[in-house]
Scaffold this active site. Sequence first.
Site, mmCIF file in Angstrom:
data_model
loop_
_atom_site.group_PDB
_atom_site.id
_atom_site.type_symbol
_atom_site.label_atom_id
_atom_site.label_comp_id
_atom_site.label_asym_id
_atom_site.label_seq_id
_atom_site.Cartn_x
_atom_site.Cartn_y
_atom_site.Cartn_z
ATOM 1 N N ASP A 81 0.844 -1.204 -0.033
ATOM 2 C CA ASP A 81 -0.075 -0.127 -0.005
ATOM 3 C C ASP A 81 0.807 1.279 -0.117
ATOM 4 O OD1 ASP A 81 -2.421 1.432 0.254
ATOM 5 O OD2 ASP A 81 -2.345 1.234 2.302
ATOM 6 N N ASP A 103 2.998 5.085 -5.307
ATOM 7 C CA ASP A 103 2.298 6.341 -5.227
ATOM 8 C C ASP A 103 3.311 7.655 -5.414
ATOM 9 O OD1 ASP A 103 0.604 8.381 -4.629
ATOM 10 O OD2 ASP A 103 0.319 7.767 -2.331
ATOM 11 N N GLY A 180 -7.992 8.381 6.937
ATOM 12 C CA GLY A 180 -8.195 8.725 8.219
ATOM 13 C C GLY A 180 -9.815 8.667 8.439
ATOM 14 N N GLY A 210 -9.093 5.666 1.017
ATOM 15 C CA GLY A 210 -9.915 6.345 2.178
ATOM 16 C C GLY A 210 -11.389 6.145 1.991
ATOM 17 N N ASP A 254 -8.684 0.712 6.120
ATOM 18 C CA ASP A 254 -7.724 0.757 7.293
ATOM 19 C C ASP A 254 -8.422 1.100 8.436
ATOM 20 O OD1 ASP A 254 -5.553 0.196 9.057
ATOM 21 O OD2 ASP A 254 -4.139 1.513 7.941
HETATM 22 O O1 G3H Z 1 -3.461 5.088 3.535
HETATM 23 C C1 G3H Z 1 -2.740 4.763 4.587
HETATM 24 C C2 G3H Z 1 -3.161 3.487 5.389
HETATM 25 O O2 G3H Z 1 -4.103 3.745 6.387
HETATM 26 C C3 G3H Z 1 -1.818 2.927 5.777
HETATM 27 O O3 G3H Z 1 -1.359 3.684 7.153
HETATM 28 O O4 G3H Z 1 1.143 4.247 6.746
HETATM 29 O O5 G3H Z 1 -0.059 4.390 9.120
HETATM 30 O O6 G3H Z 1 0.270 2.109 8.030
HETATM 31 P P1 G3H Z 1 0.040 3.540 7.887
HETATM 32 P P1 13P Z 2 -9.313 4.607 5.514
HETATM 33 O O1 13P Z 2 -8.408 5.541 6.189
HETATM 34 O O2 13P Z 2 -10.551 5.303 4.874
HETATM 35 O O3 13P Z 2 -9.422 3.283 5.830
HETATM 36 O O4 13P Z 2 -8.297 4.375 4.009
HETATM 37 C C1 13P Z 2 -7.259 3.610 3.826
HETATM 38 C C2 13P Z 2 -6.722 3.396 2.682
HETATM 39 O O5 13P Z 2 -6.985 4.054 1.799
HETATM 40 C C3 13P Z 2 -5.375 2.901 2.678
HETATM 41 O O6 13P Z 2 -4.562 2.967 1.629
HETATM 42 ZN ZN ZN Z 3 -4.502 4.868 1.043
#
Ligand code: G3H
Ligand code: 13P
Ligand code: ZN
Length: 306
Positions: A81, A103, A180, A210, A254
């Site tokens: 990701d 990205d 978030g 998101g 997430d």
């Molecule tokens: O888009 C981001 C995901 O929620 C992953 O979050 O980089 O804190 O693991 P992180």
């Molecule tokens: P959320 O914060 O809406 O769960 O999105 C997660 C996301 O896009 C991870 O790449």
């Molecule tokens: Zn994302």
Amino acid sequence: MPLATGLDILQAARAGGYGVGAFNTNNMEITQAILEASEATRSPVLVAVSEGGLKYGGKPLIDMVLAMGREASVPVCLHLDHGSSFESCLRAIRMGFTSVMIDKSHEDEDVNVAETKRVVDAAHAAGVTVEAEIGRLGGVEEHVVVAQEDAILTKPDEAERFMRATGADYLAIACGTSHGANKGKGRPYIDHKRIREIAALLPMPLVMHGASGVPSALVERLNAAGGQLADASGIHEDDVREAVKHGIAKINTDTDLRLALTVAVREVLASKPKEFDPRKILGPARDLMREVITERMQVFASAGKA
Ligand code: G3H
Ligand code: 13P
Ligand code: ZN
């Protein structure tokens, strides 16, 4: 069975008019919740690990997720990701990821194209498929906050040019969602017209980042158990359903898992102050995450597709 690539799973989803969840994991319980929900609902799934997740769990986390994914009786892809560089994507490919996201959406278009193409060439040579992004989401990403007013919605003509130039397999678009637990006041506005226009130009799977629903029931439980989450808001499930109808095939979640885990842990600790067996603390968290994921798989309509 061997892991599926992202494209294996997502091409079928776009063609079949359903969405598939990409759920972020950072440990065993989250991975179990994702895979148990996938098996129970017969859903294909992408298990996503961010660079932060990789840093937190290292190769042992990835080896565990790979082993658990291969044991599953439904198609499972291991996806990087928000890969931030060619080197990061290459490292993931060497570790066994079957899908990577590069990205470079915060860079100028020419840099985004060049860097994405470099990853696509290397990934395809290794049999790995690639997600790229054009446009910019608001919210928290890799601990950097992008204000909603600085978000840039994806332009259909740019998206087409970008995909033709890079050869990426699926495209993350900015259409009003943000990362978030605070996605704006009230029900966030999702630009469905834009999704339709992009989907009309591009036959490949589209990706919604998101996309968490941030259910108010979970937020209330969290705050009742001592949490302090203010102004929480998420994407309405009707908006997710409509987006899927128009070409969104991969839906990232997430935040909802983080919320579920924290709610369950807080509730156990508050109601059973004598408890200190980690399995009694994290087991209920796994159960609640599985429930949340199962519900989302019904909304995406991936249930029954594996
Ligand atoms: O888009 C981001 C995901 O929620 C992953 O979050 O980089 O804190 O693991 P992180
Ligand atoms: P959320 O914060 O809406 O769960 O999105 C997660 C996301 O896009 C991870 O790449
Ligand atoms: Zn994302």
